[in-house]
Design an enzyme around this catalytic site. Structure first.
Site, PDB file in Angstrom:
ATOM      1  N   LYS A  37      17.008  20.670 -13.443  1.00 24.21           N
ATOM      2  CA  LYS A  37      16.286  19.412 -13.625  1.00 24.21           C
ATOM      3  C   LYS A  37      17.113  18.285 -14.258  1.00 24.21           C
ATOM      4  O   LYS A  37      17.888  18.516 -15.165  1.00 24.21           O
ATOM      5  CB  LYS A  37      15.043  19.643 -14.499  1.00 24.21           C
ATOM      6  CG  LYS A  37      13.938  20.413 -13.831  1.00 24.21           C
ATOM      7  CD  LYS A  37      13.388  19.737 -12.579  1.00 24.21           C
ATOM      8  CE  LYS A  37      12.535  18.536 -12.895  1.00 24.21           C
ATOM      9  NZ  LYS A  37      11.255  18.893 -13.491  1.00 24.21           N
ATOM     10  N   SER A  75      15.670  20.079 -18.505  1.00 27.08           N
ATOM     11  CA  SER A  75      14.509  20.896 -18.820  1.00 27.08           C
ATOM     12  C   SER A  75      14.979  22.116 -19.600  1.00 27.08           C
ATOM     13  O   SER A  75      16.078  22.616 -19.378  1.00 27.08           O
ATOM     14  CB  SER A  75      13.837  21.326 -17.515  1.00 27.08           C
ATOM     15  OG  SER A  75      13.063  22.491 -17.725  1.00 27.08           O
ATOM     16  N   GLU A 105      10.068   6.892 -17.798  1.00 27.55           N
ATOM     17  CA  GLU A 105       8.757   7.528 -18.022  1.00 27.55           C
ATOM     18  C   GLU A 105       8.197   7.175 -19.399  1.00 27.55           C
ATOM     19  O   GLU A 105       7.025   6.843 -19.548  1.00 27.55           O
ATOM     20  CB  GLU A 105       8.871   9.045 -17.896  1.00 27.55           C
ATOM     21  CG  GLU A 105       9.065   9.534 -16.472  1.00 27.55           C
ATOM     22  CD  GLU A 105       9.320  11.038 -16.463  1.00 27.55           C
ATOM     23  OE1 GLU A 105       8.451  11.796 -16.894  1.00 27.55           O
ATOM     24  OE2 GLU A 105      10.422  11.450 -16.041  1.00 27.55           O
ATOM     25  N   HIS A 108       0.826  -1.219   0.000  1.00 29.81           N
ATOM     26  CA  HIS A 108       0.000   0.000   0.000  1.00 29.81           C
ATOM     27  C   HIS A 108       0.859   1.267   0.000  1.00 29.81           C
ATOM     28  O   HIS A 108       0.432   2.303   0.501  1.00 29.81           O
ATOM     29  CB  HIS A 108      -0.953   0.034   1.202  1.00 29.81           C
ATOM     30  CG  HIS A 108      -1.672  -1.250   1.434  1.00 29.81           C
ATOM     31  ND1 HIS A 108      -2.874  -1.546   0.856  1.00 29.81           N
ATOM     32  CD2 HIS A 108      -1.326  -2.342   2.163  1.00 29.81           C
ATOM     33  CE1 HIS A 108      -3.262  -2.761   1.231  1.00 29.81           C
ATOM     34  NE2 HIS A 108      -2.329  -3.266   2.013  1.00 29.81           N
TER      35      HIS A 108
END
Ligand code: ARG
Length: 459
Positions: free
Chosen positions: A284, A278, A291, A157
């Site tokens: 970044k 970025s 992804e 969980h």
């Protein structure tokens, strides 16, 4: 009029739009080398059965050798007017060797021809993918070995559950990709059957030898019903289903890598070559590869659904609908091959941050189950032990302590069965080492599992 193999039947040419709509050559030319392989096996059988002459067969072989060279050199001229890969190659063959080229299609139809080509293509794809899956398993096993003792929190969980090792966590994926190998190998048995000889749908009047062609092409058997042979695409669906499950595993792993690389978690870093920056935020470093892999899972699922839907309404036998099987299949193969290759490489580019993992395992009372097990071993029924430890955890919460930071007296307030041997079971190392059975997270078991996987990969 130059072009269509079937045009004498027609009083007017198809419009350019219809031509473009019905043509498949710009994607099915990828099957070219399999198409030639199938044609050569067919021609060899036709000659052996004296359906065509030895000279015709020699001409076909000579012409096909040249066509293969042209395709490999990129000089072959693919024509939309000739609809698909099969008619393009046949037309060129006839240009090169005359009547022998026109005799090649004896006892054959594009329907059994294309089904054969796709099976050869899927078979080769499966063999590549099995190698890539095992490469990824080997890379993850190396990472597991380096981290057989690296403790991290295990979650259920998304809440801290019990301590595990990072090596054990990596081996969970090795198991998943191992089942993927088995699924691919199992699907291969049903791919590896020869449709050729079914002709358009009913078989052919020529005295063909299908077993001979099957042997030449390395198929285990022939398809036993001509209608089924030309209209079956189960094998492509099975392949895509196995591919969808591979992507499920890739996607779950990607999700974890993304979470673990978040500075909030900080369990791992991924080598710069798999990340991008970025255009606006100079600080970044984004985990683009996992992804994107998570995102590409969607298209592979889509292709599976597309193929299932393609087949569900088709009456027997061949229908033009089937031409739509190729692009989803090709894209599934491309996505799997690229993803597996990049993940095997990326596994070697993962830097583990053991201190952060350890600190996280120390938050959230990961050894509470160990304390309950300890009380059971001292004679308390498990439900009572569970209750005693729950009260201890609640007290720790108030004091902002970990269980291992409580004094013996504090702990004994929850059960008089607790002695000073309790601290050994409350440590993270004690906790993982105690789960010492096949499939458990103990470093000893992780090493045994690594040895099993390596023996399997070597055998
Ligand atoms: N391009 C077709 C396909 O992909 C080849 C078979 C065509 N057969 C036919 N009868 N039109 O399925």
């Amino acid at each position: 009029k130059k072009g269509e193999a079937w045009s004498a039947r027609f009083s007017e040419p198809v419009s350019d739009l219809v031509k473009r709509y019905t043509a498949s050559v710009f994607f099915d030319k990828r099957l070219a080398l399999f198409d030639i392989q199938g044609s050569l096996a067919h021609a060899e059988m036709l000659a052996a059965q004296r359906i065509i002459s030895a000279e015709d067969r020699a001409g076909i072989e000579r012409g096909m050798a040249q066509i293969k060279g042209e395709i490999e050199a990129g000089s072959f001229e693919w024509l939309l007017d000739l609809e698909d890969v099969h008619l393009n190659i046949e037309k060129r063959l006839t240009e090169l060797v005359g009547d022998a080229g026109k005799r090649l299609h004896t006892g054959r139809s594009r329907n059994d021809q294309v089904a054969t080509d796709i099976r050869l293509y899927v078979r080769a794809a499966i063999d590549d993918i099995v190698v890539l899956l095992n490469g990824l398993r080997a890379a993850l096993t190396d990472l597991a070995e380096q981290n057989a003792d690296t403790i991290m929190p295990g979650f259920t969980h998304m809440q801290v559950a019990q301590p595990i090792t990072f090596g054990h966590h990596m081996l969970a994926y090795v198991e998943m990709f191992g089942r993927d190998v088995e699924r691919m190998q199992d699907a291969r048995k049903r791919v590896n059957r020869l449709p050729l000889g079914a002709a358009a749908l009913a078989g052919t009047t020529f005295p063909i030898d299908r077993e001979r062609v099957a042997r030449t092409l390395g198929f285990d058997d022939v398809c036993h019903n001509s209608l089924d042979a030309v209209s079956d695409r189960d094998f492509a669906i099975e392949f895509c289903a196995a591919g969808a499950l591979i992507m499920t595993h890739i996607s779950r792993m990607s999700e974890e890598l993304v979470i673990w690389m978040s500075p909030r978690v900080g369990f791992i870093d991924i080598a710069d070559r798999f990340c991008t920056g970025s255009s606006i935020m100079p600080q970044k470093k984004n985990p683009d590869v996992p992804e994107l892999a998570r995102g590409k899972t969607g298209r592979v699922y889509g292709h599976l659904t597309g193929l299932l839907t393609l087949m569900k309404g088709q009456p027997l036998a061949y229908n033009k609908d089937n031409q739509e099987d190729k692009e989803p299949l090709f894209d599934t193969v491309d996505t799997l091959v690229d993803t597996l290759r990049i993940f095997a490489d990326m596994a070697g580019g993962i830097t583990v941050k053991p201190d952060n993992m350890r600190a996280a395992a120390l938050q959230g009372y990961a050894t509470a189950t160990d304390l309950a097990d300890y009380l059971v071993k001292k004679g308390l029924p498990f439900r009572d032990a569970h209750e005693a430890v729950a009260r201890a955890v609640r007290a720790c919460d108030d004091l902002e302590y970990d269980l291992a930071e409580m004094s013996l007296d504090q702990l004994r307030a929850f059960s008089s069965l607790i002695g000073d041997d309790v601290f050994a079971v409350l440590t993270l190392e004690g906790s993982v080492a105690a789960r010492d059975h096949v499939g458990g997270t103990a470093p000893r078991q992780v090493r045994a599992a690594i040895a099993r996987v390596r023996a399997q990969l070597a055998g």
